[in-house]
Design a protein around this motif. Structure first.
Motif, PDB file in Angstrom:
ATOM      1  N   THR A 298      50.923  45.417  50.925  1.00 57.08           N
ATOM      2  CA  THR A 298      51.400  46.708  51.434  1.00 57.08           C
ATOM      3  C   THR A 298      50.473  47.857  51.076  1.00 57.08           C
ATOM      4  OG1 THR A 298      52.734  47.031  49.435  1.00 57.08           O
ATOM      5  CG2 THR A 298      53.788  45.933  51.308  1.00 57.08           C
ATOM      6  N   SER A 299      49.334  47.543  50.468  1.00 57.95           N
ATOM      7  CA  SER A 299      48.415  48.604  50.041  1.00 57.95           C
ATOM      8  C   SER A 299      47.532  49.039  51.199  1.00 57.95           C
ATOM      9  CB  SER A 299      47.533  48.112  48.894  1.00 57.95           C
ATOM     10  OG  SER A 299      46.517  49.042  48.607  1.00 57.95           O
TER      11      SER A 299
ATOM     12  N   GLU B 240      52.397  41.274  42.294  1.00 55.00           N
ATOM     13  CA  GLU B 240      51.065  41.839  42.546  1.00 55.00           C
ATOM     14  C   GLU B 240      50.575  41.506  43.950  1.00 55.00           C
ATOM     15  OE1 GLU B 240      47.478  43.663  42.532  1.00 55.00           O
ATOM     16  OE2 GLU B 240      49.185  43.977  41.181  1.00 55.00           O
ATOM     17  N   LEU B 241      50.782  40.298  44.398  1.00 55.03           N
ATOM     18  CA  LEU B 241      50.378  39.942  45.759  1.00 55.03           C
ATOM     19  C   LEU B 241      51.137  40.766  46.792  1.00 55.03           C
ATOM     20  CD1 LEU B 241      50.123  36.048  45.418  1.00 55.03           C
ATOM     21  CD2 LEU B 241      48.251  37.702  45.470  1.00 55.03           C
TER      22      LEU B 241
ATOM     23  N   GLY C 152      37.849  46.919  41.141  1.00 58.95           N
ATOM     24  CA  GLY C 152      38.774  46.355  42.114  1.00 58.95           C
ATOM     25  C   GLY C 152      38.107  45.453  43.126  1.00 58.95           C
ATOM     26  N   ASP C 153      38.838  45.151  44.197  1.00 57.15           N
ATOM     27  CA  ASP C 153      38.320  44.245  45.219  1.00 57.15           C
ATOM     28  C   ASP C 153      37.781  44.979  46.437  1.00 57.15           C
ATOM     29  OD1 ASP C 153      40.626  45.187  46.388  1.00 57.15           O
ATOM     30  OD2 ASP C 153      41.468  43.218  46.844  1.00 57.15           O
ATOM     31  N   LEU C 154      37.705  46.306  46.351  1.00 57.20           N
ATOM     32  CA  LEU C 154      37.191  47.140  47.446  1.00 57.20           C
ATOM     33  C   LEU C 154      38.045  47.014  48.704  1.00 57.20           C
ATOM     34  CD1 LEU C 154      33.365  46.476  46.988  1.00 57.20           C
ATOM     35  CD2 LEU C 154      34.819  48.136  45.828  1.00 57.20           C
TER      36      LEU C 154
END
Length: 357
Positions: free
Chosen positions: A268-269, A262-263, A166-168
């Protein structure tokens, strides 16, 4: 793939000649080998130093392929990213391989692979990172000198219990990668976009994949399931400026409806926990009987004891202070005195920093 494409990708006037092309390629640590191979295939004159550099690059790729086969047979780890992508290149144009990336089915298999590498190669650097809490994933990167340590990248093998990290920030670890080989290669390329901008070498990789039988709707769905629709679209958009996409053009079209969802998920993550990186305290005699690393509390800090070395854990991007290191070493020595069988140290136990490269 030919030198005409390389001249365009590297923005070099063909009139400047192959010497300027190679000079421009050296801004990327691996790309010079691909340029040399392309020039050799087209019969361009080159001296013994250039031929030796190309020979060392081929030897590195062959070494990684042998390592991957042996480790797969012995431990069950399997290659992802670079080596599978290399399988899509023609034999006379080998893909540069700066790193061998392996994914392990379990932590025990990971340490078995690491033990073999440490035993069989002159490993001088072993870096460890922990990702997440429950489940916890481990990534280990091992390095040892190339035949010419000053001119060539060192050998580097990365073994992890997670295929995609992932992107950390907003995209989590995805432990498993299960798709057709060419789809896995596309996913691995897109994942690299989290850590850096896409570049000329990525376009060449896409060109080698473009002839594969991608099913557009199915491929787009798999890419979206792996949370990579925006990165894959950006990669294909860049590649389309330079090479024909073949079936990947329809994949790009099918991806369009997956990008905004996805964006939105990322906005909201809450984001995954920050990775923890191990600062080396000492190398040890290989603890062959260990199947997993041990977390040892040491006051406010945490020690990570592994089958090959011991570390002080800290959040990614930070380094422990001198007092923290001193306290960690004291806790480690206290553990040595009480643990059954002791620490199993050898003469390298006092090593507190990796050797300079």
């Amino acid at each position: 793939m030919n030198t005409d494409l390389l001249y365009r990708l590297l923005d070099v006037d063909p009139a400047a000649g192959p010497g300027e092309l190679l000079h421009r390629a050296r801004a990327d640590r691996d790309l010079p080998y691909l340029v040399l191979a392309a020039l050799a295939r087209e019969g361009v004159r080159m001296g013994r130093h250039a031929r030796a550099e190309l020979r060392r690059a081929r030897d590195r790729a062959d070494c990684y392929a042998r390592l991957a086969r042996r480790l797969a047979d012995a431990t069950g780890v399997r290659p992802i990213r670079g080596l599978p992508l290399a399988g899509h290149y023609p034999p006379e144009l080998p893909r540069p391989l700066g790193e061998l990336s392996l994914v392990s089915p379990t932590e025990a298999a990971l340490w078995q692979a690491v033990n073999r590498l440490v035993t069989e190669h002159p490993v001088e650097s072993v870096e460890v990172s922990l990702l997440g809490e429950r489940p916890r994933h481990t990534a280990v990167t091992l390095r040892w000198p190339a035949e010419d340590p000053l001119l060539d990248p060192w050998y580097q093998v990365r073994v992890a219990t997670a295929a995609l990290t992932g992107d950390l920030a907003t995209v989590p670890v995805r432990p498993y990668l299960a798709a057709d080989d060419h789809v896995e290669c596309l996913i691995a390329l897109a994942e690299d976009g989290f850590g850096r901008p896409f570049r000329a070498a990525d376009v060449i990789d896409v060109a080698q994949l473009a002839g594969q039988p991608f099913e557009p709707v199915e491929t787009a769905a798999v890419v979206a399931a792996y949370r990579l629709a925006p990165e894959t679209a950006a990669l294909l958009d860049l590649a389309a400026e330079h090479v024909p996409l073949g079936p990947l053009r329809e994949v790009r079209t099918a991806l369009e409806s997956e990008i905004e969802p996805e964006l939105r998920r990322r906005r909201t993550s809450a984001g995954p926990p920050r990775p923890r990186h191990g600062t080396l305290l000492r190398r040890t005699v290989t603890r062959y009987q260990w199947d997993e690393a041990l977390l040892l509390p040491a006051g406010a800090a945490t020690l990570l004891l592994t089958p090959v070395a011991d570390y002080l854990l800290a959040p990614e991007g930070t380094r422990p202070t001198a007092p923290e290191r001193t306290a960690a070493l004291a806790a480690l020595h206290a553990w040595d005195a009480t643990a059954p069988g002791g620490a199993g140290q050898d003469s390298r136990a006092g090593l507190t920093e990796p050797r300079p490269r």
